[in-house]
Design a protein around this motif. Structure first.
Motif, PDB file in Angstrom:
ATOM      1  N   THR A   4       0.740  -1.269  -0.100  1.00 57.48           N
ATOM      2  CA  THR A   4      -0.039  -0.136   0.133  1.00 57.48           C
ATOM      3  C   THR A   4       0.936   1.285   0.019  1.00 57.48           C
ATOM      4  OG1 THR A   4      -1.600  -1.311   1.365  1.00 57.48           O
ATOM      5  CG2 THR A   4      -1.936   1.274   1.268  1.00 57.48           C
ATOM      6  N   VAL A   5       1.918   1.100   0.706  1.00 61.66           N
ATOM      7  CA  VAL A   5       2.926   2.592   0.902  1.00 61.66           C
ATOM      8  C   VAL A   5       3.195   2.653  -0.449  1.00 61.66           C
ATOM      9  CG1 VAL A   5       5.137   3.366   1.764  1.00 61.66           C
ATOM     10  CG2 VAL A   5       3.082   1.877   3.328  1.00 61.66           C
ATOM     11  N   ILE A   6       3.935   1.716  -1.255  1.00 62.72           N
ATOM     12  CA  ILE A   6       4.467   1.740  -2.732  1.00 62.72           C
ATOM     13  C   ILE A   6       3.508   2.409  -3.481  1.00 62.72           C
ATOM     14  CG2 ILE A   6       5.829   0.462  -4.441  1.00 62.72           C
ATOM     15  CD1 ILE A   6       6.832  -1.289  -2.503  1.00 62.72           C
ATOM     16  N   VAL A   7       2.268   1.758  -3.419  1.00 64.90           N
ATOM     17  CA  VAL A   7       1.222   2.028  -4.562  1.00 64.90           C
ATOM     18  C   VAL A   7       0.993   3.711  -4.334  1.00 64.90           C
ATOM     19  CG1 VAL A   7      -1.249   1.939  -5.231  1.00 64.90           C
ATOM     20  CG2 VAL A   7      -0.084   0.015  -4.785  1.00 64.90           C
ATOM     21  N   ASP A   8       0.900   4.151  -3.028  1.00 62.72           N
ATOM     22  CA  ASP A   8       0.691   5.608  -2.600  1.00 62.72           C
ATOM     23  C   ASP A   8       1.748   6.565  -2.956  1.00 62.72           C
ATOM     24  OD1 ASP A   8      -1.825   4.877  -1.655  1.00 62.72           O
ATOM     25  OD2 ASP A   8      -1.341   5.035   0.598  1.00 62.72           O
ATOM     26  N   CYS A   9       3.210   5.791  -2.739  1.00 62.34           N
ATOM     27  CA  CYS A   9       4.309   6.608  -3.249  1.00 62.34           C
ATOM     28  C   CYS A   9       4.157   7.088  -4.722  1.00 62.34           C
ATOM     29  CB  CYS A   9       5.241   5.857  -2.912  1.00 62.34           C
ATOM     30  SG  CYS A   9       6.918   6.981  -2.949  1.00 62.34           S
ATOM     31  N   ARG A  10       3.884   6.130  -5.519  1.00 63.69           N
ATOM     32  CA  ARG A  10       3.813   6.215  -6.788  1.00 63.69           C
ATOM     33  C   ARG A  10       2.752   7.271  -7.221  1.00 63.69           C
ATOM     34  NH1 ARG A  10       6.612   2.143 -10.043  1.00 63.69           N
ATOM     35  NH2 ARG A  10       5.424   3.105 -11.832  1.00 63.69           N
ATOM     36  N   ARG A  11       1.685   7.160  -6.604  1.00 63.65           N
ATOM     37  CA  ARG A  11       0.510   8.155  -6.915  1.00 63.65           C
ATOM     38  C   ARG A  11       0.664   9.590  -6.616  1.00 63.65           C
ATOM     39  NH1 ARG A  11      -3.153   5.244  -5.002  1.00 63.65           N
ATOM     40  NH2 ARG A  11      -3.298   6.315  -2.854  1.00 63.65           N
ATOM     41  N   ASN A  12       1.435   9.542  -5.431  1.00 66.55           N
ATOM     42  CA  ASN A  12       1.941  10.789  -5.114  1.00 66.55           C
ATOM     43  C   ASN A  12       2.956  11.555  -5.821  1.00 66.55           C
ATOM     44  OD1 ASN A  12      -0.106  10.898  -2.942  1.00 66.55           O
ATOM     45  ND2 ASN A  12       1.414   9.939  -1.495  1.00 66.55           N
ATOM     46  N   LEU A  13       3.837  10.796  -6.475  1.00 64.05           N
ATOM     47  CA  LEU A  13       4.677  11.309  -7.244  1.00 64.05           C
ATOM     48  C   LEU A  13       4.308  11.436  -8.795  1.00 64.05           C
ATOM     49  CD1 LEU A  13       7.863   9.010  -6.084  1.00 64.05           C
ATOM     50  CD2 LEU A  13       7.618  11.254  -5.764  1.00 64.05           C
ATOM     51  N   GLY A  14       3.102  11.183  -8.957  1.00 62.49           N
ATOM     52  CA  GLY A  14       2.833  11.419 -10.351  1.00 62.49           C
ATOM     53  C   GLY A  14       2.985  10.143 -11.500  1.00 62.49           C
ATOM     54  N   LEU A  15       3.450   9.084 -10.811  1.00 57.62           N
ATOM     55  CA  LEU A  15       3.885   7.782 -11.661  1.00 57.62           C
ATOM     56  C   LEU A  15       2.688   6.885 -12.127  1.00 57.62           C
ATOM     57  CD1 LEU A  15       7.039   6.779  -9.723  1.00 57.62           C
ATOM     58  CD2 LEU A  15       6.996   8.377 -11.719  1.00 57.62           C
ATOM     59  N   PRO A  16       2.742   6.462 -13.287  1.00 56.81           N
ATOM     60  CA  PRO A  16       1.662   5.461 -13.644  1.00 56.81           C
ATOM     61  C   PRO A  16       1.737   4.346 -12.593  1.00 56.81           C
ATOM     62  CG  PRO A  16       3.664   5.322 -15.195  1.00 56.81           C
ATOM     63  CD  PRO A  16       3.781   6.316 -14.207  1.00 56.81           C
ATOM     64  N   ALA A  17       0.663   3.683 -12.443  1.00 54.68           N
ATOM     65  CA  ALA A  17       0.368   2.495 -11.856  1.00 54.68           C
ATOM     66  C   ALA A  17       1.093   1.548 -12.600  1.00 54.68           C
ATOM     67  CB  ALA A  17      -1.147   2.013 -11.733  1.00 54.68           C
ATOM     68  N   ALA A  18       1.894   0.577 -11.590  1.00 53.56           N
ATOM     69  CA  ALA A  18       2.727  -0.497 -11.926  1.00 53.56           C
ATOM     70  C   ALA A  18       1.950  -1.779 -11.880  1.00 53.56           C
ATOM     71  CB  ALA A  18       3.957  -0.661 -11.113  1.00 53.56           C
ATOM     72  N   ALA A  50      20.037   8.472   2.483  1.00 51.96           N
ATOM     73  CA  ALA A  50      18.606   9.047   2.791  1.00 51.96           C
ATOM     74  C   ALA A  50      17.365   8.343   2.340  1.00 51.96           C
ATOM     75  CB  ALA A  50      18.512  10.586   2.447  1.00 51.96           C
ATOM     76  N   LEU A  51      17.696   7.759   1.144  1.00 51.25           N
ATOM     77  CA  LEU A  51      16.668   7.052   0.420  1.00 51.25           C
ATOM     78  C   LEU A  51      16.349   5.778   0.922  1.00 51.25           C
ATOM     79  CD1 LEU A  51      14.511   6.773  -1.714  1.00 51.25           C
ATOM     80  CD2 LEU A  51      16.152   6.132  -3.185  1.00 51.25           C
ATOM     81  N   LEU A  52      17.848   4.793   1.217  1.00 54.10           N
ATOM     82  CA  LEU A  52      17.550   3.783   1.955  1.00 54.10           C
ATOM     83  C   LEU A  52      16.787   3.694   3.283  1.00 54.10           C
ATOM     84  CD1 LEU A  52      21.132   2.442   1.544  1.00 54.10           C
ATOM     85  CD2 LEU A  52      18.870   1.143   0.652  1.00 54.10           C
ATOM     86  N   GLU A  53      17.144   4.750   3.965  1.00 49.82           N
ATOM     87  CA  GLU A  53      16.340   4.938   5.301  1.00 49.82           C
ATOM     88  C   GLU A  53      14.972   5.192   5.226  1.00 49.82           C
ATOM     89  OE1 GLU A  53      16.551   7.848   9.239  1.00 49.82           O
ATOM     90  OE2 GLU A  53      17.906   8.206   7.693  1.00 49.82           O
ATOM     91  N   SER A  54      14.425   5.969   4.109  1.00 50.66           N
ATOM     92  CA  SER A  54      12.870   6.065   3.838  1.00 50.66           C
ATOM     93  C   SER A  54      12.375   4.916   3.329  1.00 50.66           C
ATOM     94  CB  SER A  54      12.840   7.243   2.896  1.00 50.66           C
ATOM     95  OG  SER A  54      13.119   6.758   1.609  1.00 50.66           O
ATOM     96  N   LEU A  55      13.082   3.875   2.680  1.00 49.72           N
ATOM     97  CA  LEU A  55      12.429   2.798   2.053  1.00 49.72           C
ATOM     98  C   LEU A  55      12.666   1.221   3.125  1.00 49.72           C
ATOM     99  CD1 LEU A  55      13.651   2.945  -1.586  1.00 49.72           C
ATOM    100  CD2 LEU A  55      11.324   3.481  -0.432  1.00 49.72           C
ATOM    101  N   HIS A  56      13.338   1.790   4.140  1.00 49.12           N
ATOM    102  CA  HIS A  56      13.481   0.440   5.135  1.00 49.12           C
ATOM    103  C   HIS A  56      12.304  -0.265   5.517  1.00 49.12           C
ATOM    104  CE1 HIS A  56      15.477  -1.836   8.202  1.00 49.12           C
ATOM    105  NE2 HIS A  56      14.682  -1.500   9.089  1.00 49.12           N
TER     106      HIS A  56
END
Length: 356
Positions: A4-18, A50-56
């Motif tokens: 759910t977090v990954i799906v919401d992240c993609r949507r908030n960044l304006g990326l197409p659904a995977a 920074a990115l690794l920490e946010s994706l932990h």
């Protein structure tokens, strides 16, 4: 739930659904751009951390993610979203030579009328109005807007404050020369230096090992190694330094650090290009594979490409998942012959059907 977090992240960044909820290169590229807008100028290590920490907790294998993030950062530098110190001017004494900067929003007009987007706006996910942002096509670590019939897309982007970069500036390459001339020129610089003395930790690219397996060519010099090699030597702090080194009976005796002074090219790009010259002059040129399907042509590469050459592939085509290769791009078939000629004349590569 991580999904759910990954799906919401993609949507908030304006990326197409995977099609799945994996952390892919497209998502990582967008997250790195967002992080760079907040953190830069900073080191590659800081961006990755920074990115690794946010994706932990969201990835199955943090070590694999670590390597993928490093690879995406490299592609964002090649694609112009990030700039390295030699690409910018600064008077800040605190800025280190290994730092990267966020590039300003820009675009390059492709031959087909589409535009290649590059650059970052601090603290924002996009620098485009919704009418244009919704048209961005994401291809792994690149962004393109496809031009509509009768549309002057370049003019519209300039109205939005983006800088248009000419193809000549974007694709600027070193002066054309033969592989032998380049190798002779670098060897003259090397032989003019005094003896370096021996040192520990040197790694070299062995020309005797198969060109189709880049990582497998790296080794510590052994007794049978004699001659001039592209290598990397350790330093107390920071990444190993690229160099051109004379080795006798496995021991370094003379050393030329790369790049040469007063050059705009990165050390790794000079080293990779020099290794291409060494391989070609040794009658074992580095390889690429070409395959055609429908109206597109795919090129697979088995060794790293200098930044200035990979940018051509980004402009004329789009990156594709690797197929037993290190780098893969798909180009419209109409550009394939032109780019193949460039690969052979400027990088001294040879076409293969089945690399060994």
């Amino acid at each position: 739930m991580p999904e759910t977090v990954i799906v919401d992240c993609r949507r908030n960044l304006g990326l197409p659904a995977a099609s799945d909820t994996k952390i892919d290169e497209t998502l990582l590229a967008s997250l790195l751009r967002r992080s760079a807008g907040i953190l830069c100028p900073c080191s590659r290590t800081s961006l990755r951390a920074a990115l690794l920490e946010s994706l932990h907790g969201l990835a199955e294998d943090d070590m694999e993610l670590h390597e993928i993030i490093d690879a995406v950062i490299e592609k964002l530098i090649i694609g112009g979203d990030f700039l390295e110190l030699n690409d910018v001017a600064t008077v800040d004494p605190a800025v280190k030579g290994t730092w990267v900067f966020a590039a300003p929003p820009s675009f390059v007009l492709r031959p087909d009328g589409n535009v290649f987007l590059t650059g970052i706006v601090p603290d924002q996910d996009t620098f485009l109005p919704p009418s244009l942002a919704s048209r961005v096509v994401y291809e792994r670590f690149t962004r393109v807007i496809e031009c509509k019939s009768g549309e002057n897309l370049a003019e519209e982007l300039q109205k939005q404050g983006l800088q248009g970069l000419s193809e000549d500036v974007w694709l600027k390459a070193p002066k054309r020369e033969t592989a032998k001339n380049m190798l002779d020129r670098m060897e003259r610089h090397l032989t003019a230096l005094p003896p370096s003395g021996s040192f520990e930790g040197l790694q070299v690219l062995d020309p005797a090992l198969p060109v189709a397996y880049y990582k497998g060519r790296w080794c510590s010099p052994a007794k049978h190694h004699n001659g001039n090699f592209v290598g990397r030597r350790p330093q107390d702090y920071g990444a190993p330094i690229w160099c051109f080194v004379v080795v006798k009976n496995g021991a370094p005796v003379r050393l030329l650090d790369l790049p040469l002074k007063k050059t705009r090219w990165r050390a790794c790009d000079v080293a990779w290009h020099l290794q291409m010259a060494i391989d070609y002059c040794s009658s074992a040129p580095q390889l690429y594979r070409r395959s055609t399907g429908d109206d597109r042509t795919r090129f697979d590469f088995f060794s790293p490409l200098p930044q200035w050459s990979e940018r051509r592939l980004m402009i004329f085509g789009c990156p594709k998942p690797r197929n037993g290769s290190l780098i893969s791009y798909s180009l419209p078939a109409v550009y394939a012959d032109q780019e193949e000629k460039f690969l052979q004349q400027r990088l001294w590569l040879s076409r293969t059907e089945d690399p060994k």
